[in-house]
Design a protein around this motif. Structure first.
Motif, short mmCIF file in Angstrom:
data_model
loop_
_atom_site.label_atom_id
_atom_site.label_comp_id
_atom_site.label_asym_id
_atom_site.label_seq_id
_atom_site.Cartn_x
_atom_site.Cartn_y
_atom_site.Cartn_z
N TRP A 163 99.10 -46.57 22.94
CA TRP A 163 98.43 -45.33 22.59
C TRP A 163 97.35 -45.03 23.61
O TRP A 163 96.51 -45.89 23.91
CB TRP A 163 97.78 -45.43 21.22
CG TRP A 163 98.77 -45.64 20.12
CD1 TRP A 163 99.52 -44.69 19.49
CD2 TRP A 163 99.12 -46.89 19.53
NE1 TRP A 163 100.32 -45.27 18.55
CE2 TRP A 163 100.10 -46.63 18.55
CE3 TRP A 163 98.73 -48.20 19.73
CZ2 TRP A 163 100.67 -47.62 17.77
CZ3 TRP A 163 99.30 -49.18 18.96
CH2 TRP A 163 100.26 -48.89 17.99
N LYS A 164 97.36 -43.84 24.16
CA LYS A 164 96.35 -43.42 25.12
C LYS A 164 95.06 -43.10 24.38
O LYS A 164 95.06 -42.39 23.37
CB LYS A 164 96.84 -42.18 25.87
CG LYS A 164 95.89 -41.72 26.93
CD LYS A 164 96.48 -40.54 27.69
CE LYS A 164 95.50 -40.05 28.73
NZ LYS A 164 96.06 -38.92 29.47
N ASP A 181 89.56 -40.29 22.92
CA ASP A 181 88.26 -40.05 22.28
C ASP A 181 87.15 -40.11 23.33
O ASP A 181 86.88 -41.16 23.92
CB ASP A 181 88.04 -41.09 21.19
CG ASP A 181 86.71 -40.94 20.49
OD1 ASP A 181 86.21 -39.80 20.39
OD2 ASP A 181 86.16 -41.97 20.03
N ASP A 182 86.52 -38.98 23.58
CA ASP A 182 85.49 -38.90 24.62
C ASP A 182 84.32 -39.85 24.37
O ASP A 182 83.76 -40.40 25.31
CB ASP A 182 84.97 -37.46 24.75
CG ASP A 182 85.99 -36.53 25.37
OD1 ASP A 182 86.83 -37.01 26.17
OD2 ASP A 182 85.94 -35.33 25.07
N GLU A 183 83.96 -40.05 23.12
CA GLU A 183 82.85 -40.96 22.82
C GLU A 183 83.19 -42.40 23.22
O GLU A 183 82.38 -43.09 23.83
CB GLU A 183 82.50 -40.90 21.33
CG GLU A 183 81.31 -41.77 20.97
CD GLU A 183 80.93 -41.65 19.52
OE1 GLU A 183 80.24 -42.57 19.03
OE2 GLU A 183 81.29 -40.65 18.87
N ARG A 184 84.38 -42.84 22.88
CA ARG A 184 84.81 -44.19 23.27
C ARG A 184 84.93 -44.31 24.78
O ARG A 184 84.51 -45.32 25.36
CB ARG A 184 86.14 -44.52 22.61
CG ARG A 184 86.00 -44.75 21.12
CD ARG A 184 87.32 -44.99 20.44
NE ARG A 184 87.90 -46.25 20.87
CZ ARG A 184 89.18 -46.56 20.71
NH1 ARG A 184 89.99 -45.72 20.12
NH2 ARG A 184 89.65 -47.71 21.14
N LEU A 185 85.51 -43.32 25.42
CA LEU A 185 85.69 -43.37 26.87
C LEU A 185 84.35 -43.36 27.60
O LEU A 185 84.21 -43.99 28.65
CB LEU A 185 86.56 -42.20 27.33
CG LEU A 185 88.03 -42.29 26.90
CD1 LEU A 185 88.73 -40.98 27.21
CD2 LEU A 185 88.72 -43.45 27.58
N SER A 186 83.35 -42.69 27.04
CA SER A 186 82.04 -42.62 27.70
C SER A 186 81.34 -43.98 27.72
O SER A 186 80.43 -44.20 28.51
CB SER A 186 81.15 -41.58 27.01
OG SER A 186 80.76 -42.03 25.73
N GLN A 187 81.78 -44.91 26.89
CA GLN A 187 81.20 -46.26 26.84
C GLN A 187 81.82 -47.20 27.86
O GLN A 187 81.42 -48.35 27.97
CB GLN A 187 81.35 -46.83 25.44
CG GLN A 187 80.64 -46.03 24.38
CD GLN A 187 80.94 -46.51 22.98
OE1 GLN A 187 81.47 -47.60 22.77
NE2 GLN A 187 80.58 -45.71 22.00
N MET A 188 82.81 -46.70 28.61
CA MET A 188 83.53 -47.53 29.58
C MET A 188 83.35 -46.96 30.98
O MET A 188 83.15 -45.77 31.15
CB MET A 188 85.03 -47.55 29.24
CG MET A 188 85.35 -48.08 27.89
SD MET A 188 87.12 -47.97 27.58
CE MET A 188 87.12 -47.37 25.91
N ARG A 235 91.07 -41.82 37.97
CA ARG A 235 92.52 -41.91 38.19
C ARG A 235 93.20 -42.88 37.22
O ARG A 235 94.41 -43.02 37.24
CB ARG A 235 92.80 -42.34 39.62
CG ARG A 235 92.34 -43.75 39.92
CD ARG A 235 92.52 -44.14 41.37
NE ARG A 235 92.10 -45.48 41.60
CZ ARG A 235 90.85 -45.87 41.79
NH1 ARG A 235 89.89 -44.98 41.77
NH2 ARG A 235 90.54 -47.13 41.99
N GLU A 236 92.43 -43.57 36.38
CA GLU A 236 93.00 -44.55 35.46
C GLU A 236 92.99 -44.03 34.03
O GLU A 236 92.26 -43.10 33.69
CB GLU A 236 92.22 -45.86 35.55
CG GLU A 236 92.39 -46.53 36.89
CD GLU A 236 91.73 -47.88 36.97
OE1 GLU A 236 91.30 -48.41 35.91
OE2 GLU A 236 91.65 -48.43 38.07
N THR A 237 93.81 -44.65 33.19
CA THR A 237 93.94 -44.29 31.78
C THR A 237 93.67 -45.52 30.93
O THR A 237 94.06 -46.62 31.29
CB THR A 237 95.37 -43.78 31.50
OG1 THR A 237 95.61 -42.65 32.30
CG2 THR A 237 95.55 -43.41 30.05
#
Length: 40
Positions: A4-5, A8-15, A20-22
């Motif tokens: 599953w891609k 969620d912007d909130e989760r992604l902002s913590q990384m 270019r990566e997913t």
């Protein structure tokens, strides 16, 4: 591997992920197939 891609912007902002990566997530039961996660 299919997964599953994470969209969620909130989760992604913590990384710190290059644009270019997913980020994907997969069920905990799949961890057994990744020895480096299991200390192997």
């Amino acid at each position: 591997m299919q997964s599953w891609k994470v969209t969620d912007d909130e989760r992604l902002s913590q990384m710190d992920i290059p644009e270019r990566e997913t980020v994907v997530e997969f069920p905990r039961r799949m961890l057994q197939f990744f020895p480096e996660v299991n200390g192997g």
